[in-house]
Design a protein around this motif. Structure first.
Motif, PDB file in Angstrom:
ATOM      1  N   ALA A  21      28.358  35.317  33.399  1.00  0.00           N
ATOM      2  CA  ALA A  21      29.318  34.312  33.859  1.00  0.00           C
ATOM      3  C   ALA A  21      30.528  34.986  34.498  1.00  0.00           C
ATOM      4  O   ALA A  21      31.027  34.539  35.533  1.00  0.00           O
ATOM      5  CB  ALA A  21      29.751  33.430  32.688  1.00  0.00           C
ATOM      6  N   ALA A  22      30.957  36.089  33.883  1.00  0.00           N
ATOM      7  CA  ALA A  22      32.102  36.814  34.452  1.00  0.00           C
ATOM      8  C   ALA A  22      31.749  37.420  35.802  1.00  0.00           C
ATOM      9  O   ALA A  22      32.559  37.398  36.736  1.00  0.00           O
ATOM     10  CB  ALA A  22      32.549  37.911  33.475  1.00  0.00           C
ATOM     11  N   GLU A  23      30.512  37.939  35.913  1.00  0.00           N
ATOM     12  CA  GLU A  23      30.081  38.511  37.190  1.00  0.00           C
ATOM     13  C   GLU A  23      29.995  37.435  38.266  1.00  0.00           C
ATOM     14  O   GLU A  23      30.366  37.668  39.422  1.00  0.00           O
ATOM     15  CB  GLU A  23      28.725  39.195  37.015  1.00  0.00           C
ATOM     16  N   GLU A  24      29.503  36.260  37.878  1.00  0.00           N
ATOM     17  CA  GLU A  24      29.417  35.171  38.853  1.00  0.00           C
ATOM     18  C   GLU A  24      30.799  34.734  39.309  1.00  0.00           C
ATOM     19  O   GLU A  24      31.012  34.469  40.507  1.00  0.00           O
ATOM     20  CB  GLU A  24      28.667  33.985  38.240  1.00  0.00           C
ATOM     21  N   VAL A  25      31.720  34.667  38.375  1.00  0.00           N
ATOM     22  CA  VAL A  25      33.097  34.289  38.742  1.00  0.00           C
ATOM     23  C   VAL A  25      33.688  35.333  39.684  1.00  0.00           C
ATOM     24  O   VAL A  25      34.314  35.000  40.701  1.00  0.00           O
ATOM     25  CB  VAL A  25      33.958  34.126  37.483  1.00  0.00           C
ATOM     26  N   ALA A  26      33.467  36.617  39.346  1.00  0.00           N
ATOM     27  CA  ALA A  26      34.004  37.687  40.199  1.00  0.00           C
ATOM     28  C   ALA A  26      33.344  37.657  41.576  1.00  0.00           C
ATOM     29  O   ALA A  26      34.007  37.864  42.597  1.00  0.00           O
ATOM     30  CB  ALA A  26      33.766  39.045  39.526  1.00  0.00           C
ATOM     31  N   HIS A  27      32.025  37.373  41.615  1.00  0.00           N
ATOM     32  CA  HIS A  27      31.319  37.329  42.900  1.00  0.00           C
ATOM     33  C   HIS A  27      31.829  36.178  43.754  1.00  0.00           C
ATOM     34  O   HIS A  27      32.038  36.343  44.973  1.00  0.00           O
ATOM     35  CB  HIS A  27      29.816  37.177  42.656  1.00  0.00           C
ATOM     36  N   GLN A  28      32.031  35.015  43.125  1.00  0.00           N
ATOM     37  CA  GLN A  28      32.524  33.873  43.887  1.00  0.00           C
ATOM     38  C   GLN A  28      33.933  34.119  44.397  1.00  0.00           C
ATOM     39  O   GLN A  28      34.275  33.747  45.527  1.00  0.00           O
ATOM     40  CB  GLN A  28      32.487  32.606  43.021  1.00  0.00           C
ATOM     41  N   ALA A  29      34.752  34.785  43.565  1.00  0.00           N
ATOM     42  CA  ALA A  29      36.112  35.117  44.017  1.00  0.00           C
ATOM     43  C   ALA A  29      36.062  36.089  45.186  1.00  0.00           C
ATOM     44  O   ALA A  29      36.822  35.961  46.160  1.00  0.00           O
ATOM     45  CB  ALA A  29      36.912  35.715  42.857  1.00  0.00           C
ATOM     46  N   ARG A  30      35.139  37.049  45.111  1.00  0.00           N
ATOM     47  CA  ARG A  30      34.977  38.014  46.208  1.00  0.00           C
ATOM     48  C   ARG A  30      34.481  37.306  47.468  1.00  0.00           C
ATOM     49  O   ARG A  30      34.944  37.581  48.583  1.00  0.00           O
ATOM     50  CB  ARG A  30      33.988  39.094  45.758  1.00  0.00           C
TER      51      ARG A  30
END
Length: 425
Positions: A21-30
């Motif tokens: 979930a954290a990776e997905e949030v970071a990817h979407q922010a990127r």
């Protein structure tokens, strides 16, 4: 003990879910940050193309606009793909959809590769200034993956364009050949032939000299249906070019028609193309001066193909003029008039003694002595007159094949006399 193992497993699963979930949030922010930089990347891409690609600067404003639109579409498509590669897996292929069909005519595939390379290099050099350092390696890796897909997409676009042009050229070529066969060759046909690469002249070994523009039409049976029509036409054109002549080729039902240009020795060319035809006779029409006059050659070749079965031992290929007696018997009025005017007519010049000698020679079954007795002359006189008749008509009475032609010509000449140019039967 079992309860503790289950608890540790559930904890590990929760940890992995939180990490994803954290990776997905970071990817979407990127991805959102990359989305915000789309405008800057598009502007930088256009500037890079203008700076590094000399051919880009030489294009018209409209063409540059098309190419800039494709570059911008590619950057936008990359951002969408970066958001969710699975949902936008076809995006690289669709990025060229924003360009008009003429795009492939404006720039070559090689120039398109330069355009993609320049755009990718520009993004790699620019993302470090507009994105945080942690985003740069991830975006750069994604760019490399995306660039590979774009390269395949570009190759697909140009391959499809080539197929469309090939299909259009085949239809245009068939239209030109059909116009020649039907006697409708005019300036528009010449223009269409030029668009197909037809020059009508050649300096190859079978040309007659500088600016040679002789044209001959060749007709034969089409090859078997399992031999692709397009492949046959391509093979014919390629083989003709190897011998320094032009060729237009088309299938018309069960026959293959070839228009050769730039040679006064079409039979020699056709001998090398004979394996492209189906079984049966191949007829070569007479050489004419240009494409506009090719209907004369086409008419003779088509009539010759129709009459060729009457001469089973005919050479392959055979010239249409060698089939004049068979053509006249099959109803070809042009062949009848040609035999009457070009063979019978010269024999009647003067006192008609040559006509009388040839006629008596044929009626006696080819006996010189019998002819001499009937005419009360010496056999050597008969031989001289027969030789003279062969010189002025091109057909020797002592040759069995030529004798048959002469016999038909004499019969037609008597039917059409005195006006050998009047309509026939």
């Amino acid at each position: 003990m079992a309860r503790r193992v289950v608890g540790e497993g559930e904890a590990g699963s929760k940890t992995r879910r939180r990490r994803r979930a954290a990776e997905e949030v970071a990817h979407q922010a990127r991805a959102d940050r990359l989305q915000g930089a789309t405008g800057a990347l598009s502007t930088a891409a256009t500037a890079a193309m203008d700076e590094k690609l000399p051919w880009f600067r030489q294009l018209s404003a409209q063409d540059r606009s098309w190419i800039g639109l494709v570059a911008q579409s590619g950057i936008t498509a990359f951002v969408d793909w970066f958001h969710d590669p699975d949902a936008h897996s076809s995006m690289p292929t669709r990025m060229f959809g924003s360009a008009p069909r003429e795009f492939t005519r404006v720039i070559s595939l090689h120039q398109t590769v330069d355009l993609v390379r320049t755009t990718i290099e520009m993004i790699e050099n620019t993302i470090g200034d507009i994105l945080p350092p942690d985003d740069v390696p991830v975006v750069r890796e994604a760019i490399h993956r995306y660039a590979r897909e774009v390269a395949f997409a570009a190759a697909t676009v140009y391959a499809q364009a080539a197929e469309m042009r090939g299909a259009w050229d085949a239809r245009l070529e068939a239209l030109v050949v059909d116009s020649v066969i039907r006697g409708e060759a005019d300036e528009s046909v010449r223009s269409r032939a030029s668009a197909l690469g037809w020059t009508g002249s050649s300096m190859g070994p079978h040309a007659s000299g500088q600016g040679s523009s002789q044209v001959a039409v060749v007709v034969g049976r089409a090859p078997d249906s399992d031999s692709g029509n397009t492949n046959v036409a391509d093979a014919v054109r390629h083989a003709a070019r190897q011998h320094g002549v032009d060729a237009l080729c088309a299938m018309q039902g069960d026959r293959l028609v070839i228009v050769l240009g730039g040679t006064n020795k079409p039979v020699e060319i056709v001998q090398k193309l004979a394996d492209r035809f189906g079984p049966g006779p191949i007829v070569v029409g007479p050489v004419v001066k240009d494409l506009m006059s090719a209907v004369t050659s086409a008419r003779a070749a088509v009539a010759g193909l129709r009459a060729a079965p009457a001469w089973p031992d005919a050479p392959r290929p055979v010239q249409a003029d060698e089939l004049l007696p068979e053509r006249s018997l099959s109803g070809d009025g042009h062949a009848r008039r040609q035999l009457a005017a070009d063979v019978y007519g010269p024999l009647t010049i003067g006192d008609g003694v040559l006509l009388d000698t040839v006629s008596r020679y044929l009626n006696t079954g080819g006996s010189i002595e019998a002819t001499a007795r009937e005419m009360f002359i010496h056999p050597n006189t008969v031989r001289y007159r027969l030789r003279r008749a062969g010189e002025i008509t091109g057909y020797s009475p002592t040759n069995p094949r030529d004798a048959f032609t002469l016999r038909v010509a004499l019969a037609l000449g008597r039917l059409l006399a005195p006006d050998t140019t009047s309509p026939v039967l």
